[in-house]
Enzyme design. Structure first.
Site, PDB file in Angstrom:
ATOM      1  N   ARG A   1     111.488  50.348  40.841  1.00 27.30           N
ATOM      2  CA  ARG A   1     110.541  49.274  41.203  1.00 27.30           C
ATOM      3  C   ARG A   1     110.823  48.750  42.607  1.00 27.30           C
ATOM      4  O   ARG A   1     109.960  48.196  43.278  1.00 27.30           O
ATOM      5  CB  ARG A   1     110.540  48.130  40.173  1.00 27.30           C
ATOM      6  CG  ARG A   1     109.544  47.023  40.510  1.00 27.30           C
ATOM      7  CD  ARG A   1     109.107  46.158  39.325  1.00 27.30           C
ATOM      8  NE  ARG A   1     110.195  45.857  38.424  1.00 27.30           N
ATOM      9  CZ  ARG A   1     111.144  44.946  38.646  1.00 27.30           C
ATOM     10  NH1 ARG A   1     111.132  44.244  39.754  1.00 27.30           N
ATOM     11  NH2 ARG A   1     112.102  44.752  37.764  1.00 27.30           N
TER      12      ARG A   1
ATOM     13  N   LYS B   1      90.555  56.438  46.803  1.00 25.54           N
ATOM     14  CA  LYS B   1      89.359  56.973  47.435  1.00 25.54           C
ATOM     15  C   LYS B   1      89.725  58.117  48.395  1.00 25.54           C
ATOM     16  O   LYS B   1      90.255  59.109  47.929  1.00 25.54           O
ATOM     17  CB  LYS B   1      88.596  55.829  48.120  1.00 25.54           C
ATOM     18  CG  LYS B   1      88.521  54.540  47.269  1.00 25.54           C
ATOM     19  CD  LYS B   1      87.644  54.650  46.041  1.00 25.54           C
ATOM     20  CE  LYS B   1      87.809  53.504  45.052  1.00 25.54           C
ATOM     21  NZ  LYS B   1      87.531  52.168  45.569  1.00 25.54           N
TER      22      LYS B   1
ATOM     23  N   ASP C   1      90.601  45.792  54.990  1.00 26.85           N
ATOM     24  CA  ASP C   1      90.467  46.790  53.926  1.00 26.85           C
ATOM     25  C   ASP C   1      89.782  47.995  54.566  1.00 26.85           C
ATOM     26  O   ASP C   1      88.584  47.965  54.844  1.00 26.85           O
ATOM     27  CB  ASP C   1      89.644  46.210  52.771  1.00 26.85           C
ATOM     28  CG  ASP C   1      89.465  47.207  51.630  1.00 26.85           C
ATOM     29  OD1 ASP C   1      89.528  48.426  51.865  1.00 26.85           O
ATOM     30  OD2 ASP C   1      89.235  46.754  50.484  1.00 26.85           O
TER      31      ASP C   1
ATOM     32  N   TYR D   1      84.410  43.586  48.356  1.00 29.20           N
ATOM     33  CA  TYR D   1      84.613  44.348  47.122  1.00 29.20           C
ATOM     34  C   TYR D   1      84.734  43.354  45.946  1.00 29.20           C
ATOM     35  O   TYR D   1      85.470  42.356  46.039  1.00 29.20           O
ATOM     36  CB  TYR D   1      85.885  45.186  47.252  1.00 29.20           C
ATOM     37  CG  TYR D   1      86.139  46.054  46.061  1.00 29.20           C
ATOM     38  CD1 TYR D   1      85.354  47.179  45.813  1.00 29.20           C
ATOM     39  CD2 TYR D   1      87.160  45.759  45.165  1.00 29.20           C
ATOM     40  CE1 TYR D   1      85.585  47.978  44.705  1.00 29.20           C
ATOM     41  CE2 TYR D   1      87.390  46.561  44.055  1.00 29.20           C
ATOM     42  CZ  TYR D   1      86.593  47.665  43.835  1.00 29.20           C
ATOM     43  OH  TYR D   1      86.819  48.447  42.738  1.00 29.20           O
TER      44      TYR D   1
END
Ligand SMILES: *Cc1c(COP(=O)(O)O)cnc(C)c1O
Length: 395
Positions: free
Chosen positions: A60, A210, A185, A113
């Site tokens: 992590r 994407k 973004d 978004y």
């Protein structure tokens, strides 16, 4: 970190961050499918926890496969450091939560978004971090919306579905004057086509689901920016909220990045041809694509982007019914949300992603009932055009 000097973008995407494993010579990046790392002594463990010695502790907090991806993203975005996350939204939330506190203000692009908009509302309701949205197409409207408490200017360019652009150099200049941080973004462009940090912005985020992954088989996010800020995020909102990327998913993204250049070139080539075809089609009212000279911000697109990408939207003259009929008659183009895959994906916002929003509200957002969003894939363009021609004959 970015040590490449004058290397091309495709070379960087293939080579940055990894030099064949010295022990085995493995050309492909090994997948370190491990949760934890063994210390050779108590003292070594202590030094790693104290930050006195580099080295892995627990996945992590960092994992060697994930590190390769983070370095590739930093090199591609011309940033000092990169971070990888379990999803685009994990990246957005980790960055924003590390940058603001109660009483601060975020100025965002209108039409953000949907889930980013949801996060801003959550932060407003639960943590009293206020926000406002502005279309950011001119300097006066940006300045008017700024407040003394504005900590972050959050930009999406191009924005869904109108493909409206924001001038990144202009926003960066205004932000410097008022001491705000610009977060971009960059999902719609990928680092191959647009590098906001080169334009003066501070932090870049991607939904790596994407174009970076590119094959529709992984959900992931990345961020890149100054080392001090990335270190803070790594040691706070990433570590403690925990939306980290799995080693196998990092491997898929590393693999995807190796073909980023050829994929993006083909997305641009196909996107341009599809946009031109739709622009001339009698059933189509308007095409939103930055690469068309008719696009209102065509000059800004040429200045700011290295290509126009594979995303476009178009309006059918026949409205809702035409949209549904067209969507029901595609076959090569797949009816699906998401974008940036090698497969062409088509969706109808009024009946799908935005169906819960009342029609008047949708209209204000630039989403008419006949609007279709297309993520042009890298199939042979003649086949995409044939499919659209057939589907449009039903519209
Ligand atoms: C998909 C997307 C996101 C969210 O990314 P996930 O990987 O789905 O969490 C954020 N911003 C934009 C512009 C997107 O297209």
């Amino acid at each position: 970190m970015n040590t490449q000097k004058k290397q091309g973008r495709s070379t960087t995407a293939i080579h940055a961050g990894y030099h064949s494993d010295p022990q085995t010579g493995s050309l492909a990046t090994p997948i370190y499918q491990t949760s934890t790392f063994v210390f050779s002594s108590t003292e070594e463990g202590a030094r790693r926890f104290a930050g006195e010695e580099a080295g892995y502790i627990y996945s992590r907090l960092g994992n060697p496969t994930v590190t390769v991806l983070e370095e590739k993203i930093a090199a591609l975005e011309k940033a000092e450091a990169g971070l990888a996350f379990a999803s685009g939204m994990a990246a957005v939330s980790a960055v924003l939560m590390a940058m603001v506190k109660t009483g601060d203000h975020i100025l965002g692009t209108k039409g953000l978004y949907g889930c980013t908009y949801g996060l801003l509302n959550l932060m407003k309701d639960r943590f009293q971090v206020d926000y406002s949205l502005c279309n950011m197409t001119d300097e006066a409207s940006i300045r008017q919306m700024l407040r003394p408490t504005t900590r972050v200017i959050y930009v999406e360019t191009p924005i869904n579905p109108t493909m409206e652009l924001v001038d990144l150099k202009l926003v960066a200049k205004i932000a410097k004057e008022v001491g705000a941080c610009v977060v971009v973004d960059n999902t719609f462009m990928s680092p191959y086509l647009q590098r906001p940090i080169e334009q003066g912005c501070d932090i870049v985020i991607h939904s790596a689901t994407k174009f970076i992954g590119g094959h529709g088989d992984v959900i992931a996010g990345v961020a890149a920016g100054p080392k001090a800020i990335m270190d803070t995020i790594r040691m706070t909102s990433q570590k403690d909220i925990g939306g980290i990327l799995a080693p196998f998913d990092a491997y898929l993204l590393i693999r995807g990045l190796k073909t980023l250049g050829v994929r993006m070139d083909r997305h641009c080539e196909n996107g341009q041809k599809v946009a031109e075809f739709l622009h001339k089609h009698p059933k189509v009212a308007i095409v939103h694509y930055p690469g068309l000279p008719q696009f209102p911000q065509y000059e800004l697109a040429c200045r700011q982007m290295d290509g126009f990408g594979g995303l476009l939207a178009f309006e059918l003259k026949g409205g809702m019914e035409a949209g549904i009929r067209m969507m029901n008659n595609v076959s090569l183009c797949k009816r699906a949300v998401s974008l940036g895959d090698v497969d062409s994906l088509i969706q109808h916002p009024a009946s799908m992603t935005h169906s819960v929003i009342p029609p008047e509200e949708r209209e204000k957002m630039g989403i008419s009932d006949g609007l279709i969003r297309l993520s042009v894939g890298i199939e042979d363009v003649e086949d995409i055009l044939d499919d659209l021609e057939t589907a449009l004959s039903f519209a």
